[in-house]
Design an enzyme around this catalytic site. Sequence first.
Site, PDB file in Angstrom:
ATOM      1  N   THR A 237     -71.172   1.341 -29.130  1.00 18.06           N
ATOM      2  CA  THR A 237     -71.707   0.522 -28.042  1.00 18.06           C
ATOM      3  C   THR A 237     -71.628  -0.952 -28.422  1.00 18.06           C
ATOM      4  OG1 THR A 237     -73.160   2.322 -27.413  1.00 18.06           O
ATOM      5  CG2 THR A 237     -73.727   0.135 -26.573  1.00 18.06           C
ATOM      6  N   CYS A 325     -68.039 -16.508 -51.567  1.00 15.27           N
ATOM      7  CA  CYS A 325     -67.971 -15.136 -52.077  1.00 15.27           C
ATOM      8  C   CYS A 325     -67.810 -15.118 -53.579  1.00 15.27           C
ATOM      9  CB  CYS A 325     -66.800 -14.403 -51.439  1.00 15.27           C
ATOM     10  SG  CYS A 325     -66.442 -14.956 -49.792  1.00 15.27           S
TER      11      CYS A 325
END
Length: 389
Positions: A237, A325
């Site tokens: 969804t 990162c």
Amino acid sequence: MDRIYMDNAATTRVKPEVRDAMLPFYDEVFGNPSTIYYYGREAHKALDHARQQVAAAIGADKDEIYFTSCGTESDNWAIKGAAFAHQKKGNHIITSAIEHHAVLHTCAWLEKHGFEVTYLPVDEYGRVNPADVEKAITDKTILITIMFANNEIGTIQPIAEIAKIAKAHNVLFHTDAVQAVGAVPINVHELGVDMLSLSGHKFYAPKGVGALYIRRGVRIDINQQGGAQERGKRGGTENMAQIVGLGKAIEMATADVEGHAKKLAHMRDRLIDGILAEIPDVKLNGHRTERLPNNVNVSIRYIEGEALLLRLDLAGIAASSGSACTSGSLDPSHVLLAIGLPHEVAHGSLRLSLGDFNTEHDVDVVLEKLPEIVKTLRDMSPLYADRNQ
Ligand SMILES: *Cc1c(COP(=O)(O)O)cnc(C)c1O
């Protein structure tokens, strides 16, 4: 304390207009867009509108846009999806040594699953040579993936030229344009790319929503089994509020991309020129002109990037020593090593990335404080004391 945020390559602040566009989708327009009654129809209309906004921003058609949860997912899908869909034709992929880890680690994973990957080198400015791309193509090559603009050093690649080579050899071409969308004008047809990744939180939408452009007719494996969402290619969804935010943000970011870029580039160039003039033993990383309008990356000799970041933070300035990162790890950035910097120089690098919330005053403050901080750190550094021996 007045704080200055200059790490917009890591993420951006959500714009108030974007937040306001999102809010109704938590409680008022809460329907599932797959349902047929009023609540669902309203949600579906908004989903359709957001898809149109993304398509218009990059010159694509609505049915070529697929929503994902982030830039990393878009990169994974494009690369793995193309690899497995075309493995009967071949198992060879071409990329560059300076890609984001979303691309590099995906390629490394594919190497464990029967694919072969060529990691092209870059020049001292971080540019891929299109002739190297052409030379690397074999009759087993099925995909070329080269980033549009680098997240650490800001270098922009000759994407249209590489796309032309890919097309001439009948090889799919994907580009990670996560840093480029909203920063430079992008038209997928003029560029000739088959797939393009983007991510909302790099242009003032929230974190956790992205999109993948897949040119009509290009075949890649589906991303996620499930319902019929995203034309059956990514079940689940839809994340309505986030998608609506992405649509609003990309529309705003691309409305006047050139005017936007000009303003950022002015601040960028003041920073670059000021730093090079005020601090000795500094080197600009990346290309001087083929460069994102918001990116500054310098190597400052005889200091540690991490120590510099801590001092800047104490002075209220948020910056990066490479890519978000990799901070926390002691390995120098793979991008800085790929452009030929020795380890100790790569360790002393600083990235300042500008955004729409920055002002010329912020630039003044950084140009005032940074040289002082560098001097303090160097005065404490045995490397600096020994530099002439
Ligand atoms: C930020 C970034 C990504 C990852 O996007 P997320 O939405 O954070 O997953 C990928 N590629 C580049 C070049 C990026 O800058």
